[in-house]
Design an enzyme around this catalytic site. Structure first.
Site, PDB file in Angstrom:
ATOM      1  CB  SER A   1      -0.900   0.003   1.240  1.00 19.41           C
ATOM      2  OG  SER A   1      -1.504   1.262   1.442  1.00 19.41           O
TER       3      SER A   1
ATOM      4  CE1 TYR B   1      -4.502  -2.112   4.840  1.00 23.48           C
ATOM      5  CE2 TYR B   1      -3.613   0.006   4.132  1.00 23.48           C
ATOM      6  CZ  TYR B   1      -4.092  -1.259   3.830  1.00 23.48           C
ATOM      7  OH  TYR B   1      -4.144  -1.672   2.524  1.00 23.48           O
TER       8      TYR B   1
END
Length: 332
Positions: A128, A154
């Site tokens: 990501s 995350y």
């Protein structure tokens, strides 16, 4: 024909990638745990579409459960694994960090160990853009120093996944391509993401929540362009066995939030009403991909403009809303 295992195949990107690979002649083994982060029915609809292809098989299982769960998969051989499965969302990870570490780190470690036992040669790992945090270096380059810059659990879980993939590359020669994805949008997008939420609220005549002053910017990347990069990544892994690389898959054109809202107003023919709120914990100021490495290694070149992509999404959103209304009417 190549056989690929796709984790998270029922999700937004996973379903698009599965569809593309099936159309190109791949044998696709898909797995998903139907995480309750959003409506299970949306994922089941995607799996139902994929099941229409004879070269697709599906397994509902949870990587957190390790060998007991993964034993349900057919023995292969597999040419590659595309690891898209993850607990998603920056904001929720701030509230539930342990759940994100268990899903995204422990689950990934179980998958890597299964790959070692099955002698699967290649892994394409979906990382990501969040791993860059608020780095001052722009655009974001893959060789930037990252370890002190993750600002959400995350993001930390995704960077930990990259560290794990290198460990297995080092220990057993696993070929790895880490792909850092940048704000993917398009048909089937998760309902918690900004574009989907904004279009739903515009259609309902509701105000849009703007966190901060609207100057935060994202490198919005249309799903077909992301999927093209992933497919090219699989081809790269086949041509370069035992490699280890990390690439950005973004659009390399950050869009400020207020500009996105203006574009959505044009795509929906609705004048947006705005509700300004404080910034959310864990949100980064900007995402901005330097795509030159992906272009050099993969021939990656995103082609979809924001205006085109938003029109595709709005059409899909409105079509789905009409279909849902029709189903409700039929049941009443």
């Amino acid at each position: 024909m190549p056989t690929v295992l796709i984790t998270g195949c029922a999700g937004f990107i996973g379903s698009h990638l599965s569809e593309r690979l099936l159309n190109e002649g791949y044998q696709v083994i898909g797995l998903d745990n139907f995480d309750p982060f959003y409506d299970r029915g949306l994922k089941e609809n995607s799996v139902a579409l994929l099941r229409q292809q004879p070269r697709f098989s599906f397994y509902e299982l949870d990587l957190r459960h390790g060998p007991a769960a993964l034993a349900a998969l057919p023995p292969g051989p597999y040419d590659a694994v595309v690891h898209l499965a993850a607990k998603a969302g920056v904001g929720p990870s701030v509230r539930e960090p342990a759940a994100y570490l268990e899903n995204n780190v422990v689950g990934t470690s179980h998958l890597l160990e299964w790959m070692r036992e099955q002698a699967v040669p290649s892994l394409l790992f979906a990382s990501s853009s969040s791993v860059y945090g608020n780095t001052p270096a722009r655009p974001f380059r893959e060789d930037d120093a990252l370890l002190a810059r993750c600002i959400s659990p995350y993001a930390a879980s995704k960077l930990a996944g990259e560290v794990l993939t290198f460990t297995y590359h080092h220990l057993c020669g696993l070929g790895v391509l880490n792909t850092r994805l940048f704000t993917v949008y398009g048909p089937r997008q998760r309902p918690d993401l900004a574009i989907h939420k904004f279009v739903s609220r515009l259609r309902a005549g509701q105000a849009l929540a703007v966190y901060g002053d609207g100057s935060t910017a994202r490198d919005y990347t249309y799903v077909a362009d992301t999927v093209d990069g992933l497919v090219r990544g699989l081809a790269y892994l086949r041509a370069h066995p035992g490699t280890y690389e990390t690439v950005n898959l973004g659009n390399s054109q950050p869009v400020p939030l207020l500009d996105l809202i203006t574009a959505l107003g044009q795509a929906t023919a609705v004048v947006p009403q705005l509700d300004f709120l404080p910034m959310q914990a864990g949100d980064v100021e900007l995402t901005y991909a330097d795509n030159r490495k992906a272009q050099r290694l993969l021939g990656y070149a995103p082609r979809t403009s924001l205006a085109q992509g938003l029109q595709h999404f709005v059409h899909w959103h409105d079509t789905q809303a009409l279909a849902y209304a029709g189903r409700c009417s039929a049941m009443s």
